[in-house]
Structures are given as C-alpha cells and as structure tokens.
Design a protein around this motif. Structure first.
Motif, short mmCIF file in Angstrom:
data_model
loop_
_atom_site.label_atom_id
_atom_site.label_comp_id
_atom_site.label_asym_id
_atom_site.label_seq_id
_atom_site.Cartn_x
_atom_site.Cartn_y
_atom_site.Cartn_z
N ALA A 1 39.99 38.99 45.21
CA ALA A 1 40.22 39.94 44.13
C ALA A 1 38.91 40.49 43.59
CB ALA A 1 41.02 39.27 43.01
N ALA A 2 37.92 39.62 43.40
CA ALA A 2 36.63 40.07 42.87
C ALA A 2 35.93 41.00 43.85
CB ALA A 2 35.75 38.87 42.57
N ARG A 3 36.02 40.71 45.13
CA ARG A 3 35.38 41.55 46.13
C ARG A 3 36.05 42.93 46.20
NH1 ARG A 3 32.15 39.38 49.81
NH2 ARG A 3 32.97 40.62 51.54
N GLN A 4 37.36 42.98 46.04
CA GLN A 4 38.03 44.27 46.02
C GLN A 4 37.58 45.11 44.82
OE1 GLN A 4 42.27 44.64 46.76
NE2 GLN A 4 42.31 42.58 47.62
N ARG A 5 37.49 44.48 43.67
CA ARG A 5 37.07 45.23 42.47
C ARG A 5 35.62 45.70 42.61
NH1 ARG A 5 40.61 41.61 38.82
NH2 ARG A 5 42.26 43.07 38.22
N ALA A 6 34.78 44.90 43.24
CA ALA A 6 33.39 45.31 43.46
C ALA A 6 33.33 46.51 44.40
CB ALA A 6 32.58 44.14 44.02
N ALA A 7 34.16 46.52 45.44
CA ALA A 7 34.19 47.65 46.36
C ALA A 7 34.64 48.92 45.65
CB ALA A 7 35.12 47.34 47.54
N PHE A 8 35.62 48.80 44.76
CA PHE A 8 36.10 49.97 44.02
C PHE A 8 35.04 50.46 43.04
CE2 PHE A 8 38.21 51.72 40.22
CZ PHE A 8 38.85 52.81 40.80
N ALA A 9 34.32 49.55 42.42
CA ALA A 9 33.35 49.92 41.38
C ALA A 9 32.20 50.77 41.93
CB ALA A 9 32.79 48.66 40.72
N ARG A 10 31.92 50.67 43.22
CA ARG A 10 30.77 51.38 43.77
C ARG A 10 30.96 52.90 43.71
NH1 ARG A 10 31.48 47.22 47.97
NH2 ARG A 10 30.11 45.48 47.38
N LEU B 1 39.79 53.98 45.80
CA LEU B 1 40.62 52.91 46.34
C LEU B 1 40.58 52.86 47.87
CD1 LEU B 1 43.71 53.07 43.97
CD2 LEU B 1 42.05 51.21 44.16
N GLU B 2 40.28 54.01 48.49
CA GLU B 2 40.15 54.01 49.95
C GLU B 2 39.07 53.04 50.41
OE1 GLU B 2 41.99 57.89 48.77
OE2 GLU B 2 40.32 56.64 48.05
N ASP B 3 38.02 52.88 49.60
CA ASP B 3 36.95 51.94 49.95
C ASP B 3 37.47 50.50 49.95
OD1 ASP B 3 35.21 54.04 50.17
OD2 ASP B 3 34.29 53.75 48.20
N VAL B 4 38.43 50.22 49.07
CA VAL B 4 39.03 48.89 49.02
C VAL B 4 39.81 48.61 50.31
CG1 VAL B 4 40.63 47.39 47.79
CG2 VAL B 4 39.14 48.93 46.51
N VAL B 5 40.59 49.60 50.74
CA VAL B 5 41.39 49.41 51.95
C VAL B 5 40.47 49.25 53.16
CG1 VAL B 5 43.22 50.35 53.40
CG2 VAL B 5 43.25 50.76 50.94
N ARG B 6 39.40 50.07 53.22
CA ARG B 6 38.46 49.94 54.35
C ARG B 6 37.80 48.57 54.36
NH1 ARG B 6 37.13 55.26 52.64
NH2 ARG B 6 38.01 56.84 54.04
N LEU B 7 37.42 48.07 53.18
CA LEU B 7 36.84 46.74 53.11
C LEU B 7 37.81 45.70 53.67
CD1 LEU B 7 34.67 44.69 51.90
CD2 LEU B 7 36.21 44.59 49.92
N LEU B 8 39.06 45.77 53.24
CA LEU B 8 40.06 44.81 53.70
C LEU B 8 40.28 44.91 55.21
CD1 LEU B 8 42.60 45.25 50.77
CD2 LEU B 8 41.34 43.15 51.31
N ALA B 9 40.33 46.14 55.72
CA ALA B 9 40.53 46.33 57.16
C ALA B 9 39.34 45.82 57.95
CB ALA B 9 40.80 47.80 57.46
N ASP B 10 38.13 46.13 57.48
CA ASP B 10 36.93 45.68 58.20
C ASP B 10 36.86 44.16 58.24
OD1 ASP B 10 36.15 48.29 58.58
OD2 ASP B 10 34.68 48.31 56.93
N GLU B 11 37.14 43.54 57.09
CA GLU B 11 37.06 42.08 57.04
C GLU B 11 38.18 41.41 57.81
OE1 GLU B 11 36.64 40.98 52.94
OE2 GLU B 11 34.49 41.45 52.94
#
Length: 395
Positions: free
Chosen positions: A366-375, A379-389
């Motif tokens: 959860a914290a990593r998702q919020r950090a990705a969004f904050a940059r 929200l697309e960055d959150v989905v890309r983070l999840l897909a990459d990981e």
C-alpha cells in the motif's frame, strides 16, 4: 473462491477421525504442508484498463502446462499451487506460474497485475463470468455486491488436518488476522480513488453477509451449525460461499486463511504461508499440552481488524490482547517472536525475519503504491508499478 484448492495428501485414519488429543508428532510443524492460491487482474497494456481476456489467457497457459481456475469476472485468473513442505518451493512455483501468465497476457496485448483491486475507474462495465450457472445465481441473489468480486486475494491452506483440528486452528489464526491483514495490505486505490485505507479490498469484501471474522468456534458441530444458518438465511448459496477470513477447508483437510491481499511480493507470499503454518503448529502444540486457546473480546478483534485495514503496516494497530494502540510493526514483531520456535523448526524463521525487515525499509504494498502515485499524481503509474513488479515477483 472455487473448489479447486491446493492439492493435499489424504489424512490418515487417526487424524481424519480427530479422536483424542494431538500427539507430539502431530504437533510438529514439519508434519504440516502449505498451499497457496493467488488471484490476478488482467489489464490492457496500453490503457491499463481491466481486460476481459481471462478465457483466452487460460487457454494459452494450459498449452504451457499451467492449470488455472476461472474467477468471478472475465478480468481475473487464479492459480493454485500443489501442497508443499517448503514455503520457498511455493514461492518458486508461483514465480513460474506468473511467468507463464505474463507471457499469455502479453500475447493478447495485456499485462498480468498482482493488484488486490481495480486501481483505475473502469471505462466500461466489468464483465461477469456466468459459468458455471452457480455464479449467475450468486450475482442475481446479491445484486450490486457482485461488484466486489473484482478483487484479488491470496489464500493460504495448511494441512493435513482433521475437521476438529481445522476448527481449533481457525480460532488460533483468528486472533492474529488483523496483523496478517496489515502485513499483506495492498489496495489503497479503488476505481480511481484513494480510499484512505491500506486495504480497501478487505473492507469491500466484508460487505458480503458471509464474510469477515468468523465466530469463535467451540466445536465441529458449532461450525456446521454456523454454516447451516448462513445457508438457511440466504446469506450463502452453499458452504463454499462462507467467505470468512479463516475457515476450515471446504472439501479439503486444511485450514484456509483468506484475509490476505495479493501482491507482487513473492517473498511476502512465502512468509505469510510460513506464519499461517506456524500458527497451526502452535494450535496443535497447545492441544498436545492440554492448554486452552486464548480468546480475546469480540469487539476488540473487530476494531483491530478495521484498524489494520485502515492503517496497514505503516500506521497504528489495536492490540486485541489489551485494547491498546500500538505501532502495527510492533505487533508483527510480536507475532514473529511468538512463533519463533515453529518457524525455526521448519527453516522459515530467517526468511520471515528478512521479509519483515525489507518491508520495514521499503514499505508495504500500500505504501509503495501511494509513493508511486505521489511522484506525478497519475494512477496509471500505480498500475505500471504493480505490473512491473508482478513480472519479477519483487517487493
């Protein structure tokens, strides 16, 4: 959510009968096996919107020798490991399965995402899976609640257990469900919104009348009576629809922990399986020693569960043992300390400790998702983070 749970060896006659107290041999953690189910979302590689390609992905995966299960929507796919004595074997099996599913999704212009729920607001209505007809009956009976089917969990099965010992083990695990929820929290965003919770999936799933914390079960008869009441009231179609956070396995000699969000972190998946197995071993050891299982006040457990959903790993927790507010990570440390002996006996202690330390340093899902969004606020960055990981099984 389906009947194709991890395969386990059949119990012996003595264990199946559940007669008499557990023996020291029964209580050894090394005598217990684990299996894991994981559910994933499929998204379009360009739009990152949920993609209804589960049937096609499953067909491609089958050609590579991977058996999968259908889920409640056509945007999801599920895998289930075989039972294993080593949780690191489970991690490796899941890594292989994710690799096959990633390639299958890519062949269709999509990506596999270990997300506990839909991050982006859907551009069109999500497509339900009406096969078999039981799923249509569920959707017709429960109406808009079916929207919450678009969520992905991680279920851990521990066996082999008689029904009586599965009931006792569910009571032991139940006391620590809030801590396990905090460890696995991975759904802060839901359909375009920051929900203010670390795991909205758990909150949303709790709206089902047959979900949430189970009652403290006093016997197999009590468990069966609770199931009959849920079915008789219309709250569940059958025993498989008892969606409690932890329950005796339906059709399998296991106890199943269902409260966990899926995440990209396969090290965490193995650690959670190890903790669940150690909790079962602790239950069996208490039985062998003739000790009583502790029972915490119902109202405190429910408040602790909600607080875990909201704060996750980085915030505060409510200690169900005394009702006091405490850092969530302090309760995680207390759980690991409590289970140090059974974890060490199966060789899992070092892995669990290392996993907790990585989460402490790098943050929960959860914290990593919020950090990705904050940059960038996207929200697309959150989905890309999840897909990459998900492709790498990383934290």
């Amino acid at each position: 959510m389906n009947s194709q749970t991890p395969v386990v060896s059949p119990p012996s006659r003595r264990k199946a009968d559940g007669v008499g107290p557990a023996t020291p041999a029964d209580a050894r953690p090394t005598s217990l096996t684990c299996g894991i189910e994981e559910e994933y979302l499929l998204v379009d590689a360009v739009t990152l919107q949920p993609a209804p390609v589960a049937t096609e992905v499953r067909e491609i995966a089958a050609a590579e020798g991977l058996e999968t299960q259908a889920e409640g929507t056509l945007h999801q796919v599920e895998v289930a490991t075989a039972a294993a004595g080593s949780v690191l074997e489970l991690r490796d099996e899941l890594l292989r399965a994710r690799g096959i599913l990633t390639r299958a999704a890519a062949a269709l212009g999509c990506r596999l995402v270990a997300a506990a729920g839909p991050v982006l607001p859907p551009a069109e209505p999500l497509r339900m899976n009406f096969d078999p007809p039981r799923r249509r009956n569920r959707i017709e009976r429960f109406g808009l609640l079916s929207e919450n089917l678009v969520s992905c969990g991680r279920h851990v099965h521990v066996g082999t257990l008689s029904r009586a010992r599965a009931v006792a083990a569910s009571n032991t695990i139940r006391q620590w469900i809030p801590t396990l929820i905090a460890l696995s929290a991975n759904s802060p965003f839901w359909k375009g919104h920051d929900t203010g919770h670390a795991t909205w999936r758990t909150v949303a799933w709790s709206s089902w009348p047959s979900a949430g914390l189970p009652p403290h079960l006093t016997s197999v008869d009590h468990y069966e009576q609770c199931v009959r009441t849920l079915i008789g009231s219309g709250a569940a179609l059958d025993a498989k629809m008892v969606y409690w956070d932890v329950r005796p396995g339906t059709g399998w000699p296991t106890v199943e922990t269902r409260a966990l969000d899926v995440s990209a972190n396969l090290g965490l998946s193995a650690a959670l399986a190890a903790l669940c197995r150690a909790l079962v071993a602790s239950s069996l050891r208490q039985e062998a020693d003739g000790a009583r299982h502790p029972t915490y006040p119902e109202e405190l457990l429910r408040l602790a569960r909600w607080r875990a959903c909201r704060d996750g790993l980085e915030g505060y927790a409510l200690d169900p043992r005394n009702g006091l507010e405490t850092p969530a990570l302090a309760l995680v440390d207390a759980l690991v300390d409590h289970l140090a002996e059974p974890l060490a006996s199966t060789g899992d202690l070092d892995h669990v400790v290392a996993t907790v330390e990585r989460l402490r340093r790098h943050g929960s899902g959860a914290a990593r998702q919020r950090a990705a969004f904050a940059r960038r606020g996207r929200l697309e960055d959150v989905v890309r983070l999840l897909a990459d990981e998900t492709e790498h099984g990383s934290a």
